[in-house]
Motif scaffolding. Structure first.
Motif, short mmCIF file in Angstrom:
data_model
loop_
_atom_site.label_atom_id
_atom_site.label_comp_id
_atom_site.label_asym_id
_atom_site.label_seq_id
_atom_site.Cartn_x
_atom_site.Cartn_y
_atom_site.Cartn_z
N ASN A 141 5.54 9.52 16.44
CA ASN A 141 5.67 10.99 16.40
C ASN A 141 7.12 11.40 16.60
OD1 ASN A 141 4.32 13.39 15.81
ND2 ASN A 141 4.14 13.94 17.97
N HIS A 142 8.05 10.58 16.09
CA HIS A 142 9.49 10.83 16.16
C HIS A 142 9.93 11.14 17.59
CE1 HIS A 142 9.53 10.60 11.81
NE2 HIS A 142 8.43 11.33 11.84
N MET A 176 12.31 5.57 14.30
CA MET A 176 11.47 6.75 14.43
C MET A 176 10.35 6.73 13.37
SD MET A 176 12.92 7.80 16.94
CE MET A 176 13.26 9.34 17.69
#
Ligand SMILES: NC(=O)c1ccc[n+]([C@@H]2O[C@H](COP(=O)([O-])OP(=O)(O)OC[C@H]3O[C@@H](n4cnc5c(N)ncnc54)[C@H](O)[C@@H]3O)[C@@H](O)[C@H]2O)c1
Length: 345
Positions: free
Chosen positions: A222-223, A297
């Motif tokens: 989810n970055h 990420m």
């Protein structure tokens, strides 16, 4: 020897812990032995993660003559019934389970076997030889898609996002019915992301620490926009030890209590009550290791939730205590253990 449950029937001072060679079970067994209990620990040492870690934990318990290890699967018909009849434990803490959100997407059958059938066999054994108090591990994942924070035990929780969470929520319902039908006092814990020395190799602290120390990239889902109410394992087992003596009955702990209207049954969150950003967790590992992480990420993983946060009002009311180890101290203790156990620098 004193039984904190005040056991009238059963052999006072004996506690049965399922999943005792697991991460939390090992810490709990150590803590209960230190408090003067005799501990019977059941575990099947399965290979979901390296059984050598389970054996190493168990090897620290077995030198104590008050520790009895039992090797076997809780879903094996008759095994738990036999152990309950032999030992007549005053308290039971049920931690054995197939854990892990992501693994449950590809291997749901293992969750039916260990979590549903295993918990059923435990409830049946307790029905035949009732302990004074039975305590079962559930999870913050039971809150599923709930967005109102912090999570409260009295919140409706009917939208589980993974099959793991669905099996755990099902065990809560199974336990409630046995508490009601057979007047069995049962407490269900909902644990919030537990971490610390001897932790599980499938969880973020291990995955991040091993990658950072070996110079591999870490995968940040989810970055990085995730929050977890990380709970240090020593705090968690202290809370469990206190709750063993808080037998659900007819004396509710206040209007926020989740005590059932018909059964000696309640649900209690055990969390830190202070959610931490995933990026801050990673930064704490960087500080403890003295190395920079190479962050990869990635999008959100299926089955995961973006945030968890425990309301610990009920835990405090019942036990006078709630977890309090701060992130920097907890992560430093974890990294110290990791380095000495795995021999990395
Ligand atoms: N660690 C966390 O952050 C966390 C969070 C929420 C809930 N929980 C719950 O807490 C409990 C303990 O978790 P943990 O982190 O110590 O996991 P763990 O996997 O380290 O411990 C579970 C132990 O149970 C044993 N086991 C599994 N299936 C079994 C079976 N069928 N029969 C006998 N033994 C069996 C395993 O060998 C293992 O040693 C589990 O019920 C888990 O779902 C953990």
């Amino acid at each position: 020897m004193q039984d904190a449950t005040g056991a009238g029937k059963g052999s006072a001072g004996t506690i049965l812990i399922t999943g005792a060679a697991g991460f939390i079970g090992f810490h709990l067994a150590q803590a209960m032995l230190a408090q003067g209990w005799r501990v019977v620990g059941i575990d099947n040492h399965n290979s979901y993660y390296d059984p050598a870690l389970k054996a190493a934990r168990e090897a620290r318990l077995t030198p104590d003559p008050r520790y009895r290890p039992v090797r076997g699967g809780i879903e094996e018909p008759g095994l738990l019934a036999r152990i309950f009849a032999e030992e007549r434990p005053g308290a039971v803490v049920h931690l054995a389970a197939q854990a892990g959100v992501r693994h449950s997407i590809d291997n749901p059958r293992a969750y039916v076997q260990a979590n549903l059938i295993g918990t059923f066999e435990l409830l049946e054994a307790a029905r035949a030889c009732p302990p004074r108090h039975m305590l079962l591990a559930s999870t913050s994942s039971a809150y599923g898609a709930n967005t109102e924070m912090p999570y409260r035990e009295t919140d409706k929780a009917d939208s589980q996002m993974s099959f793991y969470a669905a099996t755990k929520k099902s065990t809560e319902a199974m336990a409630h019915s046995y508490a009601h039908l057979f007047a069995l006092p049962i407490t269900v814990f909902r644990f919030f992301t537990v971490y610390g020395p001897w932790g599980r190799p499938d969880m973020a602290p291990y995955l991040f620490t091993s990658a950072i120390l070996e110079g591999r990239p870490i995968r940040v889902f989810n970055h990085g926009d995730m929050k977890r109410d990380f709970t240090f394992v020593t705090d968690l087992v202290r809370a469990i030890g206190l709750l063993v003596g808080a037998v659900p009955g007819t004396d509710p702990a206040g209007e926020f209590d989740s005590l059932s209207p018909v059964a000696p049954f309640r649900v209690v969150n055990i969390g830190n009550g202070a959610p931490v950003q995933l990026m801050d967790f990673i930064a704490a590992i960087e500080t403890a290791t003295g190395r920079r992480a190479d962050r990869q990420m990635l999008p959100m993983q299926p089955g995961d939730v973006p945030a968890t946060w425990a309301d610990t009002t009920l835990l405090r009311a019942l036990s006078g205590y709630a977890p309090q180890t701060n992130l920097q101290d907890g992560v430093a203790a974890y990294v110290d253990w990791f380095r000495s156990f795995y021999g990395t620098d």
